[in-house]
Design a protein around this motif. Structure first.
Motif, mmCIF file in Angstrom:
data_model
loop_
_atom_site.group_PDB
_atom_site.id
_atom_site.type_symbol
_atom_site.label_atom_id
_atom_site.label_comp_id
_atom_site.label_asym_id
_atom_site.label_seq_id
_atom_site.Cartn_x
_atom_site.Cartn_y
_atom_site.Cartn_z
ATOM 1 N N PHE A 396 0.824 -1.310 0.064
ATOM 2 C CA PHE A 396 -0.091 0.188 0.135
ATOM 3 C C PHE A 396 0.765 1.292 0.086
ATOM 4 N N PHE A 397 2.124 1.280 0.743
ATOM 5 C CA PHE A 397 2.928 2.320 0.861
ATOM 6 C C PHE A 397 3.412 2.708 -0.735
ATOM 7 N N ALA A 398 3.749 1.668 -1.394
ATOM 8 C CA ALA A 398 4.402 1.813 -2.556
ATOM 9 C C ALA A 398 3.398 2.278 -3.540
ATOM 10 N N ASN A 399 2.182 1.760 -3.319
ATOM 11 C CA ASN A 399 1.042 2.275 -4.274
ATOM 12 C C ASN A 399 0.761 3.767 -4.278
ATOM 13 N N VAL A 400 0.911 4.344 -2.765
ATOM 14 C CA VAL A 400 0.342 5.749 -2.547
ATOM 15 C C VAL A 400 1.493 6.814 -2.660
ATOM 16 N N SER A 401 2.509 6.457 -2.522
ATOM 17 C CA SER A 401 3.804 7.348 -2.341
ATOM 18 C C SER A 401 3.918 8.102 -3.860
ATOM 19 N N ASP A 402 3.994 9.397 -3.429
ATOM 20 C CA ASP A 402 4.102 10.371 -4.503
ATOM 21 C C ASP A 402 5.585 10.250 -5.202
ATOM 22 N N PRO A 403 5.475 9.996 -6.332
ATOM 23 C CA PRO A 403 6.982 9.883 -6.950
ATOM 24 C C PRO A 403 7.482 11.105 -7.018
ATOM 25 N N ALA A 404 6.732 12.413 -7.208
ATOM 26 C CA ALA A 404 7.466 13.462 -7.243
ATOM 27 C C ALA A 404 8.378 13.874 -5.800
ATOM 28 N N ILE A 405 8.100 13.261 -4.713
ATOM 29 C CA ILE A 405 8.626 13.460 -3.283
ATOM 30 C C ILE A 405 10.012 12.384 -3.325
ATOM 31 N N GLY A 406 10.132 11.517 -4.245
ATOM 32 C CA GLY A 406 11.103 10.595 -4.025
ATOM 33 C C GLY A 406 10.876 9.372 -2.887
ATOM 34 N N GLY A 407 12.148 9.384 -2.290
ATOM 35 C CA GLY A 407 12.042 8.369 -1.268
ATOM 36 C C GLY A 407 11.577 9.013 0.201
ATOM 37 N N THR A 408 11.423 10.043 0.211
ATOM 38 C CA THR A 408 10.863 10.658 1.318
ATOM 39 C C THR A 408 9.622 10.101 1.860
ATOM 40 N N TYR A 409 8.726 10.143 0.706
ATOM 41 C CA TYR A 409 7.236 9.785 1.228
ATOM 42 C C TYR A 409 7.206 8.357 1.911
ATOM 43 N N MET A 410 7.905 7.325 1.027
ATOM 44 C CA MET A 410 7.835 6.051 1.755
ATOM 45 C C MET A 410 8.684 5.850 2.928
ATOM 46 N N THR A 411 9.633 6.622 3.066
ATOM 47 C CA THR A 411 10.590 6.500 4.396
ATOM 48 C C THR A 411 9.898 7.086 5.553
ATOM 49 N N LEU A 412 8.850 8.144 5.487
ATOM 50 C CA LEU A 412 7.992 8.884 6.342
ATOM 51 C C LEU A 412 6.922 7.794 6.699
ATOM 52 N N LEU A 413 6.410 7.088 5.696
ATOM 53 C CA LEU A 413 5.232 6.220 6.137
ATOM 54 C C LEU A 413 5.785 4.954 6.987
ATOM 55 N N ASN A 414 7.142 4.495 6.550
ATOM 56 C CA ASN A 414 7.951 3.364 7.237
ATOM 57 C C ASN A 414 8.186 3.821 8.623
ATOM 58 N N THR A 415 8.513 4.901 8.937
ATOM 59 C CA THR A 415 8.728 5.454 10.177
ATOM 60 C C THR A 415 7.654 5.308 11.192
ATOM 61 N N VAL A 416 6.518 6.060 10.734
ATOM 62 C CA VAL A 416 5.227 5.994 11.235
ATOM 63 C C VAL A 416 4.872 4.385 11.717
ATOM 64 N N CYS A 417 4.994 3.632 10.861
ATOM 65 C CA CYS A 417 4.661 2.145 10.905
ATOM 66 C C CYS A 417 5.525 1.540 12.012
ATOM 67 N N ASN A 418 6.982 1.653 11.870
ATOM 68 C CA ASN A 418 7.863 1.463 12.888
ATOM 69 C C ASN A 418 7.192 1.884 14.402
ATOM 70 N N LEU A 419 6.926 3.058 14.433
ATOM 71 C CA LEU A 419 6.558 3.701 15.995
ATOM 72 C C LEU A 419 5.288 3.144 16.253
ATOM 73 N N GLY A 420 4.483 2.862 15.281
ATOM 74 C CA GLY A 420 3.127 2.021 15.830
ATOM 75 C C GLY A 420 3.415 0.773 16.388
ATOM 76 N N GLY A 421 4.632 -0.062 16.224
ATOM 77 C CA GLY A 421 4.817 -1.173 16.812
ATOM 78 C C GLY A 421 5.787 -1.076 17.999
ATOM 79 N N ASN A 422 6.431 0.242 18.257
ATOM 80 C CA ASN A 422 7.242 0.304 19.306
ATOM 81 C C ASN A 422 6.555 0.663 20.647
ATOM 82 N N TRP A 423 5.981 1.667 20.378
ATOM 83 C CA TRP A 423 5.157 2.463 21.617
ATOM 84 C C TRP A 423 4.365 1.398 22.228
ATOM 85 N N PRO A 424 3.532 0.587 21.670
ATOM 86 C CA PRO A 424 2.593 -0.332 22.477
ATOM 87 C C PRO A 424 3.517 -1.371 22.831
#
Length: 515
Positions: A396-424
């Protein structure tokens, strides 16, 4: 340091990568001259996995020293640097000393510091763990391993970026393979191999003829060995490995990278996505963070638990490939929702298996062979649901990431996803003791506090667990999971029905109007 303009986010190719020079025709086919570079990258990623594996083994060692689950929660913060490295990744990509090289500017000092941490820590880690009879110094251990993982995360950013220029254009796809294989191998060495060789029981049973009281290695000797390896490797890279000159004319700087992040967060639907990612794993917190420690508390040897990772490796390699054919297409999160209730069910299963662990424990303190077969099978089946959800999210991240933003978009989504596992996970560990209710075997005494519990024991009685916080948490998390699923289905429906334009970042001009 010299500040240069960049657009490459950690581990992701820049938008202008297609401008790299073509390889000569006679070098096409096979790795060619990149064989040495692949080996270098692979070993750098192995080194990166060593501190991660060691950080993963410390909770198991602490559990044998009967630390509280609040202390385990404190130590779990060492896992956070890799989840928040996006915060300083632009600086690593942008600031460098030209004479040393863009990536070596960060790689060399971070690896030397990791080696220094390991050598210095090797002389005091035994006392920090309480092996001299004292209580483990959890806060200092957490600080030291957090710093070491912070350095490893910084090294990861530098190596990810270097891989894109160290390898030729036709072989740059091997960078991700080096990352996954190398980091997994390093974690395996720092966790599974270390725990096995550190265990006297394992070494006496499988590796020795004459039994001894200690394993083949200690944490101190293991740290010192790898500290020396870090020094040697870093020195060799410093002296003999040069960097290719990178083209930077089309790249942007630190400020513009953070502006990109702000532009992504300006999207209305992004906040729904963030809420989704930060809450979806709460239901599995007790199962994922506490089950292994509870099994050790019940008598399962930590090295046996660590060895469960061995048969899991081929499964973890195959599952993404098998699941990916179901996540292809515009609605990958449907697979996520399908796997969700099954993963919830494993919470109940592992709670039942923990209770069963106490029932089948032998008088000798060990467990029958069929017990390990059942536990291993349960872990293997759970991995199907874990990877089903993981692969669906990545698709899903790959589908929605805006190509114009490069890797920043995907990296941000991955960061939030990782935080979603760490804090619980951290919260689940923190709450176990608070939700555990004990009573003294003598009704006139209490075990409500440490002082009262000590008084009960000193009087010749024992504190009996009336309600284990693990079971309380497991039930609470599963109930939350079913409630979350009702909201999550609607959220997934809204997210997957959004047109591609809804994920495009606003232009700078539009942002100024909004502000």
């Amino acid at each position: 340091m010299e500040r240069r303009n960049v657009s490459r986010q950690a581990g992701v190719a820049p938008d202008g990568q297609e401008d790299l020079e073509q390889e000569p025709a006679h070098r096409q086919g096979g790795l060619g001259d990149d064989k040495i570079n692949v080996c270098i990258l692979l070993f750098l990623y192995v080194l990166q996995g060593i501190p991660l594996g060691l950080a993963g083994s410390i909770p198991m060692i602490l559990q044998n020293h009967h630390v509280s689950y609040k202390d385990q929660a404190v130590f779990s913060f060492v896992n956070w640097p890799f989840s928040i490295k996006l915060l300083w990744a632009p600086a690593v990509d942008s600031l460098f000393w030209r004479r040393l090289g863009r990536r070596k500017t960060w790689l060399i000092p971070t690896q030397y510091l990791i080696g220094l941490f390991m050598v210095l820590l090797s002389s005091s880690v035994a006392s920090l763990l309480g092996e001299d009879g004292g209580h483990p110094n959890v806060y200092l251990l957490t600080t030291l391993f957090f710093c070491m993982n912070f350095l490893a995360a910084t090294q990861d950013i530098a190596v990810d970026g270097w891989a894109l220029t160290m390898l030729s254009r036709r072989n740059v796809s091997y960078a991700s393979t080096c990352n996954s294989v190398g980091q997994t191998a390093g974690y395996f060495l720092g966790n599974v191999v270390f725990l096995a060789l550190e265990s006297a029981d394992f070494c006496n049973k499988y590796l020795r003829i004459v039994p001894q009281e200690e394993g083949l290695v200690t944490l101190s000797s293991f740290l010192k060995f790898w500290g020396v390896i870090f020094f040697i490797t870093t020195t060799l890279v410093l002296l003999f490995k040069t960097e290719k000159e990178e083209r930077i004319s089309d790249e942007i700087g630190i400020r513009d990278t953070y502006v990109k992040l702000y532009r992504i967060l300006c999207l209305r639907n992004m906040w729904l996505m963030v809420a989704f990612l930060l809450t979806c794993k709460v239901a599995f917190a007790a199962t994922d963070a506490v089950t292994g420690l509870k099994l050790i508390e019940a008598g399962v040897q930590k090295e046996n638990l660590a060895l469960f990772a061995v048969p899991m490796v081929p499964l973890q390699i195959l599952l993404p490939f098998l699941i990916s054919k179901y996540t292809a297409g515009p609605r990958p999160l449907s697979v996520f929702l399908t796997a969700y209730p099954f993963r919830l069910a494993f919470g109940l299963l592992f709670a039942a298996l923990l209770w069963w662990t106490h029932q089948v424990k032998l008088e000798s303190g060990g467990f029958p062979v069929y017990y390990y077969i059942v536990i291993l099978s349960a872990f293997a089946l759970q991995q199907v649901t874990v990877y089903g959800m993981f692969v669906a999210l990545m698709a899903f991240f790959a589908n929605v990431s805006d190509p114009a933003i490069g890797g920043t978009y995907m990296t941000l989504l991955n960061t939030v996803c990782n935080l979603g596992g760490n804090w619980p996970s951290t919260t689940a560990l923190w709450m176990v003791d608070a939700l555990t209710f004990k009573a003294c075997s003598e009704p006139t005494l209490s075990c409500d506090t440490k002082e009262l519990a000590a008084k009960c024991v000193e009087s010749g009685h024992e504190c009996l667990i009336r309600a284990d916080g693990y079971y309380v948490e497991t039930v609470a998390c599963i109930l939350f999971g079913f409630l979350w699923l009702r909201w999550g289905r609607g959220a997934v429906r809204r997210l997957q029905n959004l047109p591609p334009s809804a994920w495009k970042c606003p232009s700078h001009a539009r942002m100024k109007m909004v502000v």
